[in-house]
Design a protein around this motif. Structure first.
Motif, PDB file in Angstrom:
ATOM      1  N   PHE A   1       0.816  -1.212   0.000  1.00 35.34           N
ATOM      2  CA  PHE A   1       0.000   0.000   0.000  1.00 35.34           C
ATOM      3  C   PHE A   1       0.852   1.265   0.000  1.00 35.34           C
ATOM      4  O   PHE A   1       0.478   2.277  -0.565  1.00 35.34           O
ATOM      5  CB  PHE A   1      -0.932   0.015   1.229  1.00 35.34           C
ATOM      6  CG  PHE A   1      -2.147  -0.842   1.047  1.00 35.34           C
ATOM      7  CD1 PHE A   1      -3.217  -0.414   0.262  1.00 35.34           C
ATOM      8  CD2 PHE A   1      -2.226  -2.086   1.654  1.00 35.34           C
ATOM      9  CE1 PHE A   1      -4.329  -1.204   0.090  1.00 35.34           C
ATOM     10  CE2 PHE A   1      -3.346  -2.880   1.482  1.00 35.34           C
ATOM     11  CZ  PHE A   1      -4.403  -2.445   0.700  1.00 35.34           C
ATOM     12  N   VAL A   2       2.010   1.197   0.687  1.00 36.76           N
ATOM     13  CA  VAL A   2       2.795   2.422   0.856  1.00 36.76           C
ATOM     14  C   VAL A   2       3.909   2.573  -0.174  1.00 36.76           C
ATOM     15  O   VAL A   2       4.271   3.686  -0.529  1.00 36.76           O
ATOM     16  CB  VAL A   2       3.387   2.506   2.292  1.00 36.76           C
ATOM     17  CG1 VAL A   2       2.272   2.638   3.308  1.00 36.76           C
ATOM     18  CG2 VAL A   2       4.261   1.316   2.604  1.00 36.76           C
ATOM     19  N   ALA A   3       4.465   1.452  -0.654  1.00 40.09           N
ATOM     20  CA  ALA A   3       5.571   1.560  -1.602  1.00 40.09           C
ATOM     21  C   ALA A   3       5.031   1.896  -2.993  1.00 40.09           C
ATOM     22  O   ALA A   3       3.968   1.416  -3.381  1.00 40.09           O
ATOM     23  CB  ALA A   3       6.350   0.252  -1.641  1.00 40.09           C
ATOM     24  N   PRO A   4       5.754   2.721  -3.721  1.00 33.16           N
ATOM     25  CA  PRO A   4       5.306   3.057  -5.074  1.00 33.16           C
ATOM     26  C   PRO A   4       5.523   1.886  -6.026  1.00 33.16           C
ATOM     27  O   PRO A   4       6.342   1.009  -5.765  1.00 33.16           O
ATOM     28  CB  PRO A   4       6.199   4.244  -5.454  1.00 33.16           C
ATOM     29  CG  PRO A   4       7.436   4.062  -4.635  1.00 33.16           C
ATOM     30  CD  PRO A   4       6.998   3.418  -3.354  1.00 33.16           C
ATOM     31  N   ASN A   5       4.775   1.882  -7.115  1.00 32.96           N
ATOM     32  CA  ASN A   5       4.948   0.880  -8.176  1.00 32.96           C
ATOM     33  C   ASN A   5       4.675  -0.553  -7.725  1.00 32.96           C
ATOM     34  O   ASN A   5       5.175  -1.496  -8.309  1.00 32.96           O
ATOM     35  CB  ASN A   5       6.358   0.928  -8.774  1.00 32.96           C
ATOM     36  CG  ASN A   5       6.644   2.283  -9.396  1.00 32.96           C
ATOM     37  OD1 ASN A   5       5.751   2.904  -9.971  1.00 32.96           O
ATOM     38  ND2 ASN A   5       7.865   2.756  -9.250  1.00 32.96           N
ATOM     39  N   ILE A   6       3.923  -0.708  -6.653  1.00 30.01           N
ATOM     40  CA  ILE A   6       3.552  -2.068  -6.253  1.00 30.01           C
ATOM     41  C   ILE A   6       2.041  -2.158  -6.324  1.00 30.01           C
ATOM     42  O   ILE A   6       1.332  -1.275  -5.853  1.00 30.01           O
ATOM     43  CB  ILE A   6       4.063  -2.392  -4.837  1.00 30.01           C
ATOM     44  CG1 ILE A   6       5.588  -2.560  -4.870  1.00 30.01           C
ATOM     45  CG2 ILE A   6       3.411  -3.656  -4.310  1.00 30.01           C
ATOM     46  CD1 ILE A   6       6.182  -3.072  -3.593  1.00 30.01           C
ATOM     47  N   SER A   7       1.570  -3.209  -6.969  1.00 28.48           N
ATOM     48  CA  SER A   7       0.137  -3.357  -7.147  1.00 28.48           C
ATOM     49  C   SER A   7      -0.471  -4.041  -5.927  1.00 28.48           C
ATOM     50  O   SER A   7      -0.511  -5.256  -5.833  1.00 28.48           O
ATOM     51  CB  SER A   7      -0.143  -4.181  -8.412  1.00 28.48           C
ATOM     52  OG  SER A   7      -1.489  -4.581  -8.447  1.00 28.48           O
ATOM     53  N   TRP A   8      -0.961  -3.227  -4.984  1.00 25.57           N
ATOM     54  CA  TRP A   8      -1.580  -3.844  -3.803  1.00 25.57           C
ATOM     55  C   TRP A   8      -2.852  -4.593  -4.183  1.00 25.57           C
ATOM     56  O   TRP A   8      -3.209  -5.579  -3.553  1.00 25.57           O
ATOM     57  CB  TRP A   8      -1.883  -2.790  -2.720  1.00 25.57           C
ATOM     58  CG  TRP A   8      -2.867  -1.724  -3.132  1.00 25.57           C
ATOM     59  CD1 TRP A   8      -2.571  -0.503  -3.643  1.00 25.57           C
ATOM     60  CD2 TRP A   8      -4.296  -1.804  -3.067  1.00 25.57           C
ATOM     61  NE1 TRP A   8      -3.724   0.200  -3.905  1.00 25.57           N
ATOM     62  CE2 TRP A   8      -4.794  -0.575  -3.558  1.00 25.57           C
ATOM     63  CE3 TRP A   8      -5.199  -2.782  -2.652  1.00 25.57           C
ATOM     64  CZ2 TRP A   8      -6.156  -0.303  -3.646  1.00 25.57           C
ATOM     65  CZ3 TRP A   8      -6.555  -2.520  -2.736  1.00 25.57           C
ATOM     66  CH2 TRP A   8      -7.026  -1.292  -3.227  1.00 25.57           C
ATOM     67  N   GLN A   9      -3.501  -4.146  -5.267  1.00 29.87           N
ATOM     68  CA  GLN A   9      -4.707  -4.860  -5.716  1.00 29.87           C
ATOM     69  C   GLN A   9      -4.350  -6.280  -6.133  1.00 29.87           C
ATOM     70  O   GLN A   9      -5.075  -7.231  -5.830  1.00 29.87           O
ATOM     71  CB  GLN A   9      -5.350  -4.135  -6.913  1.00 29.87           C
ATOM     72  CG  GLN A   9      -5.753  -2.694  -6.639  1.00 29.87           C
ATOM     73  CD  GLN A   9      -4.656  -1.705  -7.031  1.00 29.87           C
ATOM     74  OE1 GLN A   9      -3.465  -1.987  -6.891  1.00 29.87           O
ATOM     75  NE2 GLN A   9      -5.063  -0.545  -7.512  1.00 29.87           N
ATOM     76  N   GLY A  10      -3.215  -6.409  -6.847  1.00 26.42           N
ATOM     77  CA  GLY A  10      -2.761  -7.733  -7.283  1.00 26.42           C
ATOM     78  C   GLY A  10      -2.429  -8.618  -6.098  1.00 26.42           C
ATOM     79  O   GLY A  10      -2.768  -9.803  -6.082  1.00 26.42           O
ATOM     80  N   HIS A  11      -1.788  -8.042  -5.085  1.00 26.65           N
ATOM     81  CA  HIS A  11      -1.445  -8.804  -3.879  1.00 26.65           C
ATOM     82  C   HIS A  11      -2.704  -9.300  -3.179  1.00 26.65           C
ATOM     83  O   HIS A  11      -2.838 -10.476  -2.853  1.00 26.65           O
ATOM     84  CB  HIS A  11      -0.656  -7.932  -2.899  1.00 26.65           C
ATOM     85  CG  HIS A  11       0.707  -7.584  -3.399  1.00 26.65           C
ATOM     86  ND1 HIS A  11       1.572  -6.772  -2.702  1.00 26.65           N
ATOM     87  CD2 HIS A  11       1.368  -7.943  -4.529  1.00 26.65           C
ATOM     88  CE1 HIS A  11       2.705  -6.648  -3.371  1.00 26.65           C
ATOM     89  NE2 HIS A  11       2.595  -7.344  -4.482  1.00 26.65           N
ATOM     90  N   LEU A  12      -3.642  -8.348  -2.972  1.00 26.07           N
ATOM     91  CA  LEU A  12      -4.866  -8.668  -2.243  1.00 26.07           C
ATOM     92  C   LEU A  12      -5.702  -9.700  -3.010  1.00 26.07           C
ATOM     93  O   LEU A  12      -6.209 -10.660  -2.422  1.00 26.07           O
ATOM     94  CB  LEU A  12      -5.672  -7.381  -2.015  1.00 26.07           C
ATOM     95  CG  LEU A  12      -6.814  -7.475  -1.007  1.00 26.07           C
ATOM     96  CD1 LEU A  12      -6.278  -7.864   0.363  1.00 26.07           C
ATOM     97  CD2 LEU A  12      -7.557  -6.132  -0.935  1.00 26.07           C
ATOM     98  N   GLY A  13      -5.813  -9.517  -4.325  1.00 28.61           N
ATOM     99  CA  GLY A  13      -6.590 -10.456  -5.142  1.00 28.61           C
ATOM    100  C   GLY A  13      -5.995 -11.859  -5.089  1.00 28.61           C
ATOM    101  O   GLY A  13      -6.722 -12.851  -4.976  1.00 28.61           O
ATOM    102  N   GLY A  14      -4.650 -11.932  -5.153  1.00 28.74           N
ATOM    103  CA  GLY A  14      -3.990 -13.232  -5.064  1.00 28.74           C
ATOM    104  C   GLY A  14      -4.208 -13.862  -3.710  1.00 28.74           C
ATOM    105  O   GLY A  14      -4.489 -15.060  -3.593  1.00 28.74           O
ATOM    106  N   LEU A  15      -4.111 -13.039  -2.670  1.00 31.70           N
ATOM    107  CA  LEU A  15      -4.279 -13.544  -1.304  1.00 31.70           C
ATOM    108  C   LEU A  15      -5.687 -14.099  -1.087  1.00 31.70           C
ATOM    109  O   LEU A  15      -5.854 -15.212  -0.567  1.00 31.70           O
ATOM    110  CB  LEU A  15      -3.995 -12.418  -0.304  1.00 31.70           C
ATOM    111  CG  LEU A  15      -4.170 -12.764   1.178  1.00 31.70           C
ATOM    112  CD1 LEU A  15      -3.220 -13.878   1.588  1.00 31.70           C
ATOM    113  CD2 LEU A  15      -3.935 -11.530   2.051  1.00 31.70           C
TER     114      LEU A  15
END
Ligand SMILES: [Zn+2]
Ligand SMILES: [Zn+2]
Length: 283
Positions: free
Chosen positions: A225-239
């Motif tokens: 959520f805080v780091a730039p250029n990281i897809s938190w949506q992709g992380h959450l969806g995978g989780l």
């Protein structure tokens, strides 16, 4: 010795498999004599090799708590995924962006016409080596254990569905006006998050303490959520996908395990496809 039949000593017993060897040891299962080469120490007494082999054949093959055959050996699926990502990363470095990376990366505007990107996006990474290295390291931490616990087929399904689930949430949450929509997503992170979610459930199912996994997951989710250029949506969806699939695989009743795994995998796949199709239809 005397002539006649009276008092003739019986011929000494010979091994059932080597008739030239006298043997006074008998198999406690079949009662046949067995020479030192043919006798095996069994849990109770001694048995002949034939009986031990027969008992082994009729015993059910050992399985993990989650129903996978106990096979030992190398984690083939995990190693294959790592090899594919490594080769793909090398090609990314060698080839032009248009030739390799841009054809495989997940890019929302092309998701409906080139749907394979939902999957292939997990096999390309950022140029910076830490991205692919961190993902492959995380995969190596939990992959072999999950592959052994669930077996190859369910492990592969879990990984691929988590990858697709990650990109699905990217599409679901992005609006046409947002920058997210026009951002290419790369990396195995979503799939790896799915593995960690399933690993947490597997640990819980085994009654082990899984707090460590939760901490790792939490830190990484927040980083997203805080780091730039990281897809938190992709992380959450995978989780989320990994948790759903992991629950089905880890908690299916023993007698219906295969049915639940097959039906669950089909239902989750259909749900992801349905969500994606509906999302693109609504634009
Ligand atoms: Zn025997
Ligand atoms: Zn023998």
């Amino acid at each position: 010795m005397t002539d006649g039949t009276v008092g003739l000593p019986a011929a000494p017993p010979v091994c059932a498999r080597h008739t030239d060897r006298v043997s006074y040891v008998r198999c406690q299962r079949c009662g046949r004599p067995a020479c030192p080469e043919c006798v095996v120490e069994a849990p109770v007494g001694v048995q002949c090799v034939d009986c031990v082999r027969e008992a082994r054949r009729s015993a059910p093959a050992p399985r993990t708590v989650f129903g996978a055959p106990l096979r030992g050996g190398r984690p083939l699926v995990t190693l294959s995924i790592i090899a594919l990502c490594a080769v793909s990363y090398l090609l990314q470095l060698v080839l032009e962006w248009e030739t390799w990376t841009s054809r495989l990366a997940f890019y929302p505007p092309l998701g409906d016409v080139e749907p394979w990107r939902f999957l292939t996006g997990a096999f390309v990474h950022s140029d910076a080596p830490w991205h692919v290295l961190l993902n492959m390291y995380a995969l190596w931490i939990v992959g072999p254990q999950l592959e052994a616990a669930f077996g190859r087929a369910r492990f592969l399904a879990l990984y691929l569905l988590s990858a697709v689930g990650g990109h699905t949430l990217v599409v679901l949450l992005a609006s046409l006006a947002s920058l997210d929509w026009y951002t290419a997503t790369v990396g195995a992170s979503g799939a790896v998050f799915g593995l960690f979610g399933a690993f947490f459930l597997a640990m819980r199912r085994l009654g082990r303490d899984a707090t460590g996994i939760l901490v790792i997951l939490g830190i990484n989710l927040v980083l997203g959520f805080v780091a730039p250029n990281i897809s938190w949506q992709g992380h959450l969806g995978g989780l989320v996908t990994g948790v759903v699939v992991g629950t089905l695989y880890a908690y299916a009743p023993r007698t219906r395990r295969t049915a639940v795994a097959v039906a669950g995998t089909v239902v989750v796949t259909a749900a992801l496809v349905g969500l994606v199709v509906a999302r693109y239809a609504l634009f």
